[in-house]
Design an enzyme around this catalytic site. Structure first.
Site, PDB file in Angstrom:
ATOM      1  N   PRO A   3       0.804  -1.225   0.000  1.00 63.97           N
ATOM      2  CA  PRO A   3       0.000   0.000   0.000  1.00 63.97           C
ATOM      3  C   PRO A   3       0.837   1.276   0.000  1.00 63.97           C
ATOM      4  CG  PRO A   3      -0.916  -1.569   1.537  1.00 63.97           C
ATOM      5  CD  PRO A   3       0.400  -2.135   1.078  1.00 63.97           C
ATOM      6  N   ALA A   6       2.324   1.849  -3.481  1.00 68.84           N
ATOM      7  CA  ALA A   6       1.277   2.303  -4.404  1.00 68.84           C
ATOM      8  C   ALA A   6       0.937   3.770  -4.155  1.00 68.84           C
ATOM      9  CB  ALA A   6       0.033   1.435  -4.250  1.00 68.84           C
ATOM     10  N   TYR A   7       0.878   4.153  -2.890  1.00 71.57           N
ATOM     11  CA  TYR A   7       0.613   5.552  -2.546  1.00 71.57           C
ATOM     12  C   TYR A   7       1.709   6.457  -3.113  1.00 71.57           C
ATOM     13  CZ  TYR A   7       0.090   9.739   0.299  1.00 71.57           C
ATOM     14  OH  TYR A   7      -0.059  11.031   0.713  1.00 71.57           O
ATOM     15  N   GLY A   8       2.973   6.051  -2.928  1.00 69.87           N
ATOM     16  CA  GLY A   8       4.088   6.835  -3.437  1.00 69.87           C
ATOM     17  C   GLY A   8       4.055   6.984  -4.945  1.00 69.87           C
ATOM     18  N   SER A  10       1.386   6.893  -6.822  1.00 65.12           N
ATOM     19  CA  SER A  10       0.282   7.788  -7.184  1.00 65.12           C
ATOM     20  C   SER A  10       0.671   9.250  -6.972  1.00 65.12           C
ATOM     21  CB  SER A  10      -0.983   7.445  -6.408  1.00 65.12           C
ATOM     22  OG  SER A  10      -0.895   7.865  -5.062  1.00 65.12           O
TER      23      SER A  10
END
Length: 70
Positions: A3, A6-8, A10
């Site tokens: 997670p 994925a955040y990074g 985005s």
């Protein structure tokens, strides 16, 4: 997949989009900026050491409430 990764990715996509938008349209007066909103209290912190530290008692004042500030 993680997670936090994925955040990074985005966030990087947001920055790259902003840079390209500015590159394409700044010549006609349309500017685009990417800014950091500050640390916002979300559940994403549970996936990182830093987020865990910020969730400890006494550190909450460093975070914005996600329903009010962001």
């Amino acid at each position: 997949y993680t997670p936090l990764n994925a955040y990074g990715i985005s966030k990087l996509a947001n920055i790259l989009f902003t840079k390209e938008l500015d590159k394409r349209y700044s010549n006609i007066g349309i500017r685009s900026y990417s800014v950091h909103p500050g640390a916002v209290k979300t559940e994403l912190g549970r996936y990182s050491f830093f987020g865990t530290i910020l969730s400890l008692p006494g550190f909450g004042f460093l975070l914005k409430e996600n329903d009010k500030e962001a």
